[in-house]
Structures are given as structure tokens and as C-alpha cells.
Design an enzyme around this catalytic site. Structure first.
Site, PDB file in Angstrom:
ATOM      1  N   GLU B  43      34.190  30.620  40.275  1.00 53.94           N
ATOM      2  CA  GLU B  43      33.306  31.718  39.703  1.00 53.94           C
ATOM      3  C   GLU B  43      34.264  32.158  38.676  1.00 53.94           C
ATOM      4  OE1 GLU B  43      33.192  35.187  42.587  1.00 53.94           O
ATOM      5  OE2 GLU B  43      31.587  36.049  41.091  1.00 53.94           O
ATOM      6  N   LYS B 115      23.756  35.998  39.681  1.00 54.60           N
ATOM      7  CA  LYS B 115      24.080  36.602  41.088  1.00 54.60           C
ATOM      8  C   LYS B 115      23.503  37.787  41.330  1.00 54.60           C
ATOM      9  CE  LYS B 115      28.692  38.034  43.024  1.00 54.60           C
ATOM     10  NZ  LYS B 115      30.219  37.925  42.563  1.00 54.60           N
ATOM     11  N   CYS B 152      29.491  33.679  45.022  1.00 55.24           N
ATOM     12  CA  CYS B 152      30.340  34.585  45.760  1.00 55.24           C
ATOM     13  C   CYS B 152      29.779  35.732  46.904  1.00 55.24           C
ATOM     14  CB  CYS B 152      31.215  35.231  44.983  1.00 55.24           C
ATOM     15  SG  CYS B 152      32.877  35.818  45.737  1.00 55.24           S
TER      16      CYS B 152
END
Lengths: 287, 287
Positions: B43, B115, B152
Site C-alpha cells: 500500500e 479503498k 489494508c
């Protein structure tokens, strides 16, 4: 109440219901003698696992929600001042059977949950026996906290654990009957059991609550039930784990404050993007 | 194609974007030299992790979807004949930034994912920087299979992995930047890392697909990024795992037939009870 003591009764089940009920009662008493306030038993503990073949005679093993197994659990819950979490092969009506978990407290049946996800695999022919549950995902207030009960195959579906968490559960029980097929154990046994434990731990982590799985042990027909009953905390740490081959009573104290602490340090419930989850209600998102 | 080779590039990131891009390019080349066909990076690998404080100057690290990082990944994907999965601090417009994963193939940006779940914890002040993603859960056809990319914090939400599976993904990547807060590591480090790995394994098991997590390493400010990048198979078996403290290139061959085999032996997609999941779209099921 911030602390609660949980008893897990890992049973070896015989062909005789009376023997299984007697053994269960003795082990519940042992758990309570060691402090347990909520005691959980394995899936369908009153009988041999009935689904290894498709055999209409097995329906004779079923009993109603006010049958002898629930009566016993109710009686013990009242006498001992505990909550008892059990599992029965439920006869609801002629031709309508369920795999049903029961929660007994104060001498009464407080509520029940009918297994929602029904497996069908070699030696686990449950779709032949059980109508899929129709009671949603109930959460029960017992002993000053909130608990829920999924049943075995349910444990592979993260949706179930999440729904129980959203319903307020702080401890999720899974009465279970899972084992190795005798001819598969050497090649796949370790992978299967590790996957099973991993799922329980992941439910605890993703939802920030306690998860207890209570399995049977012993060889029945083609299945060696692998025991390994366990309880893990909201971090997914396994606090206790039973053997793979012996009946056993585990008693473990759970600190319910840990649910608050973990859920604020790992604030997943804060951040769920419910505006993006519509696809979860679909079978598949491709043609 | 039944076999595909996956490269995981675990990076230590410096303060200089050019250095990080150069290191990433070298390690991508190494992965490809060892056979990798799809290569994934951590990331926000082009910069230091920008969210340890709320500092408006950090927005200067962002770049658009046609910026230098994506240009590099596109160029390498074309030159090397691979798919490259990266992650950028995306400047979409003035005051509108995302934490965005990109998939480059054949010299072009094939697609991107923003995300969806944004954390906000001490030293991970991402809600200050990133607008939550608005592109749903896309699945990309690359190198003859279907892949998806979560980022994540998304990895703690079983909903995400399930939605990618329902979209057809056979390999799920998670570019990641997770580590120990220096003052917490001794007490909580092992539990945190174990929980993290457990979640990845559980996604693989519950969905019957491959899961790869690619993390950064090294100390940046208050965070010691813990590496331990891994790839697990559809049984949740970890096929490879990187160190906790060194940049590293992992290359592992995945047998895509295993997705079929596992999903018929553990037929969870067959048995999802989508008629009972409406509660998943709610914030909570109590007042």
C-alpha cells in the site's frame, strides 16, 4: 457483570439416548462445580450423528422442542442456576425436521435457533434430514449478557457471525459435529482442522466477541469426530482447547469488558460500509 | 491456464519517491525473472506512510491516476508482459483524495479500486486524508484469470472478501501498510500479527480462493511495519510468508484448479442463505 464463566462439554456419544443424556448431565454438573455459568454441549449430542446415510429410520431419533433432551436441560438450568445451550434433532411436525439449538435458563426454554446453513457432503447428508432454519439469527439475554448460538456448518459463513454480532451477542456458541472421514484423515486432516479453528478465530476477531465451538469426539461409522473444542477471546486468542480424542469439560472465565476494549481498539463495527454491501444479498454477481 | 505465478514485493519505503519507484521496479524485474506473471506491491509504496499525523503538507505526496507511479507500473507491465498491482495516494481533484489500488496490464491502466473502509487510529489517521471509495468491488480479468484488490483495512471486513468472490475473483490481493506501534509491540505485537494473518486465511477458506497480502517493512516514525507478506491457498494454507524485517520478493505458483476442487469439497457458495442476510445492510440490529 464483567466476568462470566463458560463451560464447554465435549462428549463422546453412544447409540443410546439415555446414556448420552446421563453423560451430559454429569459433565454439566462437573462444569458447574468448577464455576461455569453457561454450559454448552455438542451438536445433536443426545444421539449418534444421524446423517451418515440417507435412512428414513433415523427420523425416529428426533424429538420435539418439549422432548426429553430439552426437558433435561431445562431441569438442570433451574436446579443449578445456569444457562444450558444444547442441540436437538427437532421434530417440528410430520415431515418437518430441523437441526435446532436450544437455550435453557431458570428451568425454562428461553429460546431456540434453527440451523440456517445445511451441509450436504459424503457422510454428512443433512439436506435429507433438516429443513433450513426459519427463525433468523436470534440473540438471547442470559446471565447478564447476550449470547447467540450458531450450529456447525453455519460456522463457515462469516455472514452468520456478523449477524449475531449486529444482534448484540457478546459470546457466540457453535455446537458442532465435525470430524475426519477415516480415509481422508492422513492426507487432509490437519488442513481441515486448522481451517475450522481459523474460521472460529476469524469470527472472534472480525466481530470483537468471544467464540466457543463445542464438538463431539470418537469414532462413529466413517467419521472420527475431532473434538478440539475451543473458546477464543475477541482478539482471536484461543483461551482453551480440548483434546482430539477424549470427552472433556473445559471451564474458562471470560472478561466481558474485553469486548468493549477490543471493539474500540479494532473499531470494525464503526467502519462497516453498509452502503456498499447490497451484493451480499445476491447469489452471484456475474451471469 | 491452470497455473499462474504470483510475485509479492515487500518493500522498505524511504522519504524519496524516486528511490521507492526505482526499488519497486528492480524488485518487479526480479519477480518476473523468477517467473511471476502478476506482481503486487504494498500500500502507498511510492512514499512514506503519510498518515501518522494530520498534516496538510502530506497531500503534496498524492498524484493522479495518470501520475508517475501508475505510469511506471503501466510501462513495466507492457515491457515485461505482466500484470502489476499497485497502490497510490490518489489526488482525484482539489480536496478529493483516495487510497487507490491500480491494476496495469499491457502497458495500460486496466482498472482501479478505491479503498472502501478507511481506518482512523492513533498513527493511522486515514480518515483525515482519504475519501471512502466509491467504485464498489471491481474484479479484473488479467492473465487469463480474475483478480481483485482490497486495501489494508478492508481486510478486516469479511464482507469485502465475499463481495470480491461473488464478483468472480480467484485471487484476492491486499496491498497493505500495517505495523506495530513501537510502544505496543512487546505487549500486543504477536496477537496483532496473528489476528492479521488469521483474517487473510479465513477469507481464503470462506471463499475458496487465493489471498495474497503484501506489506511494507521497516521503521517509519512510530510504526514498525511488520512485513510478513503472505499468500495462502483456498484451504487457508500459507504457501509462502516473508520476513518481518527485510525487503523481499516472493514468487509462488498457484494452481487455479484448486479453486474448483476446494469449492466443490467445501461448497459454501452453494449454501449461502441469501434470503436471511438483509441485516448485513444495517448498522446494528438493536436500537
Amino acid at each position: 457483570m464483567s466476568q462470566i464463566s463458560i463451560g464447554l462439554v465435549q462428549l463422546k456419544c453412544t447409540a443410546k439416548k439415555e446414556e448420552n443424556l446421563t453423560a451430559a448431565a454429569e459433565m454439566i454438573r462437573e462444569a458447574v462445580a468448577r464455576g461455569a455459568q453457561i454450559v454448552c454441549l455438542p451438536e445433536l449430542f443426545a444421539t449418534p450423528y444421524p446423517c451418515q446415510s440417507e435412512d428414513h429410520r433415523q427420523f425416529d431419533l428426533a424429538e420435539p422442542l418439549d422432548g426429553p433432551t430439552v426437558q433435561l436441560l431445562c431441569q438442570l438450568s433451574g436446579e443449578l442456576g445456569i444457562a444450558a445451550v444444547g442441540s436437538i434433532f427437532e421434530r417440528r411436525d410430520a415431515g418437518l425436521y430441523h437441526n435446532t439449538a436450544v437455550v435453557c435458563e431458570g428451568g425454562k426454554l428461553l429460546g431456540f435457533y434453527r440451523k440456517t446453513h445445511i451441509p450436504d457432503d459424503p457422510c454428512y447428508y443433512e439436506k435429507f434430514y433438516f429443513t433450513p432454519g426459519d427463525v433468523g439469527y436470534p440473540v438471547f439475554q442470559v446471565m447478564g449478557t447476550h449470547i447467540a448460538v450458531g450450529v456447525c456448518w453455519d460456522q463457515w459463513f462469516p455472514e452468520v457471525a456478523r449477524l449475531f454480532a449486529l444482534g448484540g451477542a457478546k459470546i457466540l456458541f457453535y455446537p458442532t459435529a465435525i470430524g475426519w472421514l477415516v480415509h481422508e484423515k492422513a492426507e487432509f486432516g490437519q488442513i481441515q482442522q486448522s481451517a475450522w479453528e481459523t474460521m472460529h478465530r476469524s469470527h472472534a476477531i472480525a466481530n470483537g466477541f468471544y467464540v466457543a465451538a463445542v464438538n463431539r469426539v470418537g469414532l462413529e461409522g466413517n467419521i472420527e469426530f475431532w473434538g478440539a473444542s475451543l473458546l477464543c477471546d475477541p482478539n482471536g486468542v484461543v483461551l482453551c482447547r480440548a483434546s482430539v480424542d477424549r470427552p472433556e469439560v473445559l471451564v474458562v472465565v471470560c472478561d466481558l469488558n474485553k469486548v468493549d476494549v477490543v471493539r474500540t481498539h479494532w473499531p470494525f463495527l464503526r467502519d462497516r460500509r453498509i452502503d456498499t454491501y447490497q451484493g451480499l444479498l445476491q447469489r452471484y454477481l456475474r451471469p
